[in-house]
Scaffold this motif. Structure first.
Motif, mmCIF file in Angstrom:
data_model
loop_
_atom_site.group_PDB
_atom_site.id
_atom_site.type_symbol
_atom_site.label_atom_id
_atom_site.label_comp_id
_atom_site.label_asym_id
_atom_site.label_seq_id
_atom_site.Cartn_x
_atom_site.Cartn_y
_atom_site.Cartn_z
ATOM 1 N N ARG A 1 0.811 -1.225 0.000
ATOM 2 C CA ARG A 1 0.000 0.000 0.000
ATOM 3 C C ARG A 1 0.839 1.268 0.000
ATOM 4 O O ARG A 1 0.313 2.350 -0.268
ATOM 5 N N THR A 2 2.147 1.151 0.311
ATOM 6 C CA THR A 2 2.975 2.363 0.309
ATOM 7 C C THR A 2 3.019 2.978 -1.091
ATOM 8 O O THR A 2 3.228 4.174 -1.219
ATOM 9 N N TRP B 1 0.394 2.976 -3.144
ATOM 10 C CA TRP B 1 -0.967 3.281 -3.575
ATOM 11 C C TRP B 1 -1.327 4.722 -3.201
ATOM 12 O O TRP B 1 -0.728 5.312 -2.309
ATOM 13 N N THR B 2 -2.345 5.225 -3.886
ATOM 14 C CA THR B 2 -2.880 6.544 -3.528
ATOM 15 C C THR B 2 -4.032 6.331 -2.551
ATOM 16 O O THR B 2 -5.139 5.986 -2.949
ATOM 17 N N LEU B 3 -3.746 6.487 -1.257
ATOM 18 C CA LEU B 3 -4.769 6.351 -0.222
ATOM 19 C C LEU B 3 -4.856 7.669 0.539
ATOM 20 O O LEU B 3 -3.859 8.385 0.650
ATOM 21 N N PRO B 4 -6.037 8.007 1.058
ATOM 22 C CA PRO B 4 -6.136 9.252 1.839
ATOM 23 C C PRO B 4 -5.240 9.170 3.081
ATOM 24 O O PRO B 4 -5.096 8.100 3.678
ATOM 25 N N ASP B 5 -4.637 10.308 3.441
ATOM 26 C CA ASP B 5 -3.821 10.349 4.650
ATOM 27 C C ASP B 5 -4.711 10.120 5.876
ATOM 28 O O ASP B 5 -5.926 10.330 5.825
ATOM 29 N N GLN C 1 -7.013 -1.792 -4.924
ATOM 30 C CA GLN C 1 -6.020 -1.893 -5.999
ATOM 31 C C GLN C 1 -5.496 -3.321 -6.155
ATOM 32 O O GLN C 1 -5.419 -3.832 -7.256
#
Ligand SMILES: [Zn+2]
Length: 299
Positions: free
Chosen positions: A18-19, A21-25, A221
């Motif tokens: 997941r590092t 990936w575009t995930l919300p902070d 993802q």
């Protein structure tokens, strides 16, 4: 001392997929999110070190059915109830059942009061959570609710009563079995690391199209890569423990101080539970034993 085992400092942690990936902070998740036609997520206002952004409550139902199932109502908080009622209204749906992944308060506290509010039953694996008018779910059963089907997937490990729910689209509502950020805790003595690893395999075998966790963002993802990482992470923790105990007997508190040195101290009680669960597994396999005064040693 085992000469073939790598030392603690030589062990390399597995990479979290997941590092990239575009995930919300952390703290940036919206309160209400439509994840797919079957699912709306409502974030409860209970963020913390253990609950991350807060508890995720999910509404699941076929959009044309006029019905929805509430999964993990979360804390009994009037602001959260208002958010859930608004999300139900936006879906033009009424709540027909409340499903609960496990008994922890951040998931289950609102179950019985909101069941009374909506006039619906609570469905859970623990009779105490389901309550006197609720329904105790059986592992593997298929529920037909709100115009769709929901499969009950036993996922013990985090707690003994933990369930995940697989919905018709192939997505899995994972509760605290898998989190949107970081890794989960295997509680001790209630949880069980062997059971937890079996549960990871069970969810992996379902080939989920997405994981919707109890805390943190949706994982769409590459859910399989996250499940592989979770397994590798547990193996890494076991290797760390074995390396530290290979030449010196140590109590669990000393292991936590070294293994979780980079983690905020507020999370060490949870880290200690996961460590105790790993020690119990390794002891069961005959790989470690209590040497003296509660200190553990390889062999
Ligand atoms: Zn939780």
């Amino acid at each position: 001392m085992n000469a073939t085992a790598p030392g603690f400092a030589e062990l390399v942690p597995p990479a979290d997929p997941r590092t990239g990936w575009t995930l919300p902070d952390l703290g940036q998740m919206p309160v209400v999110t439509s994840l797919e036609p079957l699912v709306t997520r409502v974030l409860a206002p209970n963020p913390s070190g253990m609950t991350l952004d807060g508890t995720n409550t999910y509404l699941v139902g076929e959009p044309a059915s006029g019905q929805a199932v509430l999964v993990d109502p979360g804390p009994d908080d009037p602001v959260h109830l208002d958010s859930v009622r608004e999300a139900l209204a936006d879906r033009d749906a009424r709540c027909v059942a409340i499903l609960v992944t496990h008994h922890h308060r951040d998931h289950a506290e609102a179950a019985l009061p909101w069941a009374a509010h909506f006039g619906t039953p609570v469905c859970a694996s623990a009779p105490a959570v389901a309550g006197p008018r609720g329904r105790v779910l059986a592992p593997g059963e298929r529920l037909r609710l709100a115009g769709t089907t929901i499969d009950v997937v036993p996922t013990p490990g985090h707690t003994a009563d933990h369930l995940a729910f697989r919905i018709e689209s192939g997505a899995v509502l994972a509760g605290d079995h898998v989190l949107g950020r970081g890794t989960s805790v295997v509680t001790h003595p209630e949880g069980d690391l062997e059971a937890y690893l079996d549960s990871l395999r069970r969810v992996h075998d379902l080939g989920p199209s997405a994981l919707y966790p109890g805390h943190g963002p949706e994982l769409t993802q590459n859910p399989i890569a996250v499940l592989d990482f979770y397994r590798a992470h547990r193996e890494f923790r076991e290797e760390q423990i074995l390396a530290l105990l290979s030449n010196r007997a140590q109590p669990v508190s000393a292991l936590v101080e070294v293994i979780y040195a980079a983690v905020p101290r507020a999370l060490w009680p949870a880290a200690e539970q996961s460590t105790r669960a790993a020690l119990a597994k390794l002891e069961g396999q005959g790989r470690i034993h209590v040497a003296q005064d509660g200190a553990w040693l390889v062999g």
